[in-house]
Design a protein around this motif. Structure first.
Motif, PDB file in Angstrom:
ATOM      1  N   LEU A  65       0.824  -1.211   0.000  1.00  0.00           N
ATOM      2  CA  LEU A  65       0.000   0.000   0.000  1.00  0.00           C
ATOM      3  C   LEU A  65       0.861   1.265   0.000  1.00  0.00           C
ATOM      4  O   LEU A  65       0.396   2.336  -0.380  1.00  0.00           O
ATOM      5  N   ILE A  66       2.134   1.126   0.425  1.00  0.00           N
ATOM      6  CA  ILE A  66       2.968   2.331   0.556  1.00  0.00           C
ATOM      7  C   ILE A  66       3.316   2.934  -0.815  1.00  0.00           C
ATOM      8  O   ILE A  66       3.081   4.114  -1.030  1.00  0.00           O
ATOM      9  N   PRO A  67       3.836   2.149  -1.787  1.00  0.00           N
ATOM     10  CA  PRO A  67       4.066   2.745  -3.114  1.00  0.00           C
ATOM     11  C   PRO A  67       2.819   2.676  -4.004  1.00  0.00           C
ATOM     12  O   PRO A  67       2.911   2.863  -5.209  1.00  0.00           O
ATOM     13  N   GLY A  71      -9.758   4.038   4.810  1.00  0.00           N
ATOM     14  CA  GLY A  71      -8.643   4.538   5.590  1.00  0.00           C
ATOM     15  C   GLY A  71      -7.590   5.177   4.693  1.00  0.00           C
ATOM     16  O   GLY A  71      -7.741   5.182   3.475  1.00  0.00           O
ATOM     17  N   THR A  72      -6.538   5.705   5.323  1.00  0.00           N
ATOM     18  CA  THR A  72      -5.557   6.471   4.556  1.00  0.00           C
ATOM     19  C   THR A  72      -4.134   6.054   4.902  1.00  0.00           C
ATOM     20  O   THR A  72      -3.824   5.764   6.059  1.00  0.00           O
ATOM     21  N   VAL A  73      -3.280   6.035   3.863  1.00  0.00           N
ATOM     22  CA  VAL A  73      -1.853   5.825   4.074  1.00  0.00           C
ATOM     23  C   VAL A  73      -1.149   7.147   3.778  1.00  0.00           C
ATOM     24  O   VAL A  73      -1.407   7.768   2.747  1.00  0.00           O
ATOM     25  N   TYR A  74      -0.327   7.617   4.729  1.00  0.00           N
ATOM     26  CA  TYR A  74       0.411   8.867   4.526  1.00  0.00           C
ATOM     27  C   TYR A  74       1.890   8.566   4.366  1.00  0.00           C
ATOM     28  O   TYR A  74       2.446   7.755   5.091  1.00  0.00           O
ATOM     29  N   VAL A  75       2.533   9.236   3.407  1.00  0.00           N
ATOM     30  CA  VAL A  75       3.989   9.172   3.286  1.00  0.00           C
ATOM     31  C   VAL A  75       4.501  10.605   3.351  1.00  0.00           C
ATOM     32  O   VAL A  75       4.001  11.471   2.630  1.00  0.00           O
ATOM     33  N   VAL A  89       6.595  10.235  -8.752  1.00  0.00           N
ATOM     34  CA  VAL A  89       7.441  10.728  -7.658  1.00  0.00           C
ATOM     35  C   VAL A  89       7.407   9.733  -6.496  1.00  0.00           C
ATOM     36  O   VAL A  89       8.438   9.344  -5.957  1.00  0.00           O
ATOM     37  N   LEU A  90       6.205   9.290  -6.140  1.00  0.00           N
ATOM     38  CA  LEU A  90       6.047   8.358  -5.022  1.00  0.00           C
ATOM     39  C   LEU A  90       6.853   7.076  -5.248  1.00  0.00           C
ATOM     40  O   LEU A  90       7.632   6.645  -4.398  1.00  0.00           O
ATOM     41  N   ARG A  91       6.688   6.483  -6.450  1.00  0.00           N
ATOM     42  CA  ARG A  91       7.371   5.212  -6.719  1.00  0.00           C
ATOM     43  C   ARG A  91       8.872   5.410  -6.819  1.00  0.00           C
ATOM     44  O   ARG A  91       9.647   4.498  -6.562  1.00  0.00           O
ATOM     45  N   ASP A  92       9.275   6.624  -7.207  1.00  0.00           N
ATOM     46  CA  ASP A  92      10.680   6.943  -7.304  1.00  0.00           C
ATOM     47  C   ASP A  92      11.290   7.030  -5.907  1.00  0.00           C
ATOM     48  O   ASP A  92      12.418   6.608  -5.677  1.00  0.00           O
ATOM     49  N   LYS A 135      13.735   7.381  -0.241  1.00  0.00           N
ATOM     50  CA  LYS A 135      13.452   7.841   1.117  1.00  0.00           C
ATOM     51  C   LYS A 135      12.940   6.678   1.959  1.00  0.00           C
ATOM     52  O   LYS A 135      13.078   6.655   3.163  1.00  0.00           O
ATOM     53  N   ILE A 136      12.271   5.720   1.250  1.00  0.00           N
ATOM     54  CA  ILE A 136      11.768   4.536   1.937  1.00  0.00           C
ATOM     55  C   ILE A 136      12.220   3.311   1.163  1.00  0.00           C
ATOM     56  O   ILE A 136      12.075   3.258  -0.061  1.00  0.00           O
ATOM     57  N   LEU A 137      12.809   2.360   1.871  1.00  0.00           N
ATOM     58  CA  LEU A 137      13.245   1.128   1.219  1.00  0.00           C
ATOM     59  C   LEU A 137      12.488  -0.045   1.833  1.00  0.00           C
ATOM     60  O   LEU A 137      12.469  -0.202   3.058  1.00  0.00           O
ATOM     61  N   ILE A 138      11.837  -0.842   0.983  1.00  0.00           N
ATOM     62  CA  ILE A 138      11.066  -1.972   1.483  1.00  0.00           C
ATOM     63  C   ILE A 138      11.682  -3.259   0.957  1.00  0.00           C
ATOM     64  O   ILE A 138      11.837  -3.423  -0.257  1.00  0.00           O
TER      65      ILE A 138
END
Ligand SMILES: Nc1ncnc2c1ncn2[C@@H]1O[C@H](COP(=O)(O)OP(=O)(O)O)[C@@H](O)[C@H]1O
Ligand SMILES: [Mg+2]
Length: 583
Positions: A379-381, A389-393, A405-408, A490-493
């Motif tokens: 759900l994050i990317p 509900g909502t996911v915030y980054v 931009v998000l996926r980048d 910024k985020i690594l999964i």
């Protein structure tokens, strides 16, 4: 449907128009020829007039030559237009599918998308070819031949007019019953394709479990279904031809019978009867062609509908009207998130998820298979969208952030990771197209991929084969990590991304990540406690809910689930479990 498909003609409009134009000219020439023939017989041969014979003979030859070249031109434009349409359709379908969300693809199934891009497009191409050539030719020929035969002898030609509605009704009935059958055939084709794809992708598993016979049986079943449905559709369509021939030959008999009487009575010449019979042959031919076109159009209609279904599907992942072009930091918040793959609130894969992750935190995620660990991080990317509900980054609703931009900024190593055919360097540069060679090596060092790349014959330029079959599971995982690191996210999964890597290397990779991208929020999903033990916090997933969150020490004290897993794995000596997953 037709309008939508026609949109894909684009640069082939000119050819599409020129083809019927030349067909028309060709038909006019062809229709004139029997008329010249009648003159040649009546005025030349029957009167022994050699000059008239030569005159009409030469004109006939010239007409035939002109007709032939018009025909050739029509054929050329027709081929260009129909293959061009197919090319554009495939292109449009492919581009559309690239925009699809995972959910869209789940809904169609990949097998079905493949059939739609191949078989269905070919059917439409065939139909279009017939349409701009034969479909013009046949009715034109029919009309011209009818006019000509009327002008020769109206009394005789009327016989033919009676036949036309009889034929039309018969054809209509056949098509009405065949169309649903063809739609069914294509559905079965989809299943066939899915089975073949699944089999070929998993051929190693099929062989190692000796499931060959079972797989062959499964295939036989489906291809038998195709056979049965297709043959009943074709049997219906085949009725077409005998019905048509019966009607037409009946007409021929009547005309020969009545015509012979008229000649004897002197109201019809032999030349006229000869050309009349030629015209009747033409009418017969054009009716035959028309019925063929109807068959093809029936098939193509089913195919066209399936193509348009894809073209008309709006990706359910869309950008906000004014998307935010920046991700401020790597913080993540799940606020009352529920998620279902089917979008059905009764079949939730994730329930009541509330979790706040600070930027730069290292989070471990653990839980039995099927506990929805992968679902959570997807759900994050925005590989999927939360159902409610909502996911915030970075403090912003992910739906408001520009998708690119998000996926980048969020790099994710999927559990089912893939490498593409190409060199190692090319694969790594998916993460960052402008990366220098030194940067590539640096990323490989972090992912502990440098050692085995150095041993390969061409280093970074070593070719990866299709599907990455020439690297081991663990090597593939390390390359995928390097690719993700290269994007400086910024985020690594990492979704179970070190399952096929030994424990020591695993630890080294985690240490490297901390040093190289210290500000990056890292989410590590793992089966081994040792992979996440050192994380700032650990999330325990259980049946689609968050069971507990805390440091390893806290969880050891209060969480029985965690303690059980911990104890079992520590008993097995330092967690030396080697879990081979779908990597
Ligand atoms: N693409 C999908 N479509 C429908 N259901 C899915 C899909 N992927 C996973 N699921 C279901 O969601 C649940 C959670 O799966 P997943 O998140 O992959 O678990 P985990 O990663 O913890 O093993 C499972 O019940 C699984 O069957
Ligand atoms: Mg998973």
């Amino acid at each position: 449907m037709i309008k939508k498909i026609m949109e894909s003609i684009r640069e082939y409009k000119k050819s599409s128009i020129l083809s019927p134009v030349f067909v028309t000219l060709e038909v006019i020439m062809e229709v004139v020829i029997p008329l010249l023939m009648a003159r040649l017989i009546d005025q030349g041969l029957n009167r022994g007039n050699m000059r008239a014979t030569w005159f009409y003979g030469i004109i006939m030859l010239a007409a035939a030559a002109v007709s032939l070249s018009f025909g050739a031109l029509a054929g050329k434009f027709c081929a260009t237009a129909s293959t061009g349409l197919a090319k554009n359709l495939r292109h449009d379908l492919f581009a559309k599918v690239q925009d699809f969300s995972f959910k869209n693809i789940d809904d169609f199934s990949t097998g079905s998308l493949v059939t739609r891009m191949t078989t269905d497009v070919t059917n439409v191409q065939m139909a279009y070819m017939l349409l701009i050539r034969i479909a013009f030719r046949a009715p034109l020929m029919l009309i011209f031949s009818l006019i000509m035969s009327f002008s020769i002898n109206a009394r005789l030609a009327v016989d033919f007019l009676i036949a036309v509605p009889v034929l039309a009704v018969a054809l209509g009935l056949i098509i009405k019953f065949a169309h649903p059958l063809f739609r069914k055939v294509f559905k079965i084709y989809d299943r066939l394709n899915t089975v073949v794809q699944e089999n070929l992708r998993g051929i190693r598993v099929v062989k190692s479990y000796v499931r060959k016979d079972h797989e062959i049986e499964k295939f036989k079943g489906i291809s038998g279904d195709v056979y049965e449905t297709y043959s009943s559709a074709e049997k219906l369509m085949a009725l077409n031809s005998p019905v048509m021939q019966a009607v037409i030959y009946a007409c021929m008999l009547v005309i020969a019978w009545v015509g012979a009487k008229l000649i004897v009575a002197g109201s019809l010449t032999t030349g006229e009867l000869t050309s009349l019979i030629t015209y009747i042959m033409m009418i017969l031919m054009s009716l035959m062609m028309l019925s063929m076109i109807f068959v093809m159009l029936t098939i193509a209609q089913a195919s066209g509908e399936r193509i348009v279904e894809v073209l008309n599907t709006e990706s359910d992942l869309t950008n906000a009207p004014q998307p935010i072009e920046r991700v401020k930091d790597g913080s993540i918040v799940f606020d009352n998130v529920n998620f279902s793959y089917a979008g059905d609130p009764d079949k939730l894969s994730l329930k009541d998820i509330n979790l706040a992750i600070k930027s730069g935190e290292q989070i471990g995620i653990i839980g039995e298979t099927g506990s929805a660990k992968s679902s959570l991080v997807q759900l994050i990317p925005r590989l999927y969208d939360a159902t409610t509900g909502t996911v915030y980054v970075g403090g912003v609703d992910v739906k408001d952030i520009d998708l690119t931009v998000l996926r980048d900024r969020v790099s994710m190593v999927l559990q089912k990771n893939v490498l593409f055919a190409g060199t190692i360097a090319e694969n790594l540069r998916w993460g960052n197209p402008n990366a220098s060679e030194a940067e590539l090596w640096r990323a490989c060092e972090v992912a502990c991929a440098d050692e085995f790349i150095k041993e390969m014959p061409d280093g970074l330029n070593t070719m990866i084969e299709q599907g990455g079959t020439n690297v081991s599971g663990g090597q593939k995982q390390r390359l995928c990590i390097a690719r993700a690191v290269l994007a400086k996210p910024k985020i690594l999964i990492l979704d179970d991304s070190t399952s096929a890597v030994d424990t020591k290397t695993d630890a080294k990779i985690r240490q490297g990540l901390k040093e190289v991208i210290p500000g990056t929020t890292t989410l590590i999903i793992a089966q081994r406690i040792s992979s996440i033990e050192g994380a700032d916090r650990i999330v325990i997933m259980h049946h689609g809910t968050i069971d507990d969150v805390g440091t390893s020490d806290e969880l050891l004290k209060r969480n029985t689930l965690y303690r059980e897993v911990y104890d079992t794995q520590m008993q097995m000596k330092g967690g030396q479990t080697h879990v081979e997953t779908e990597a």
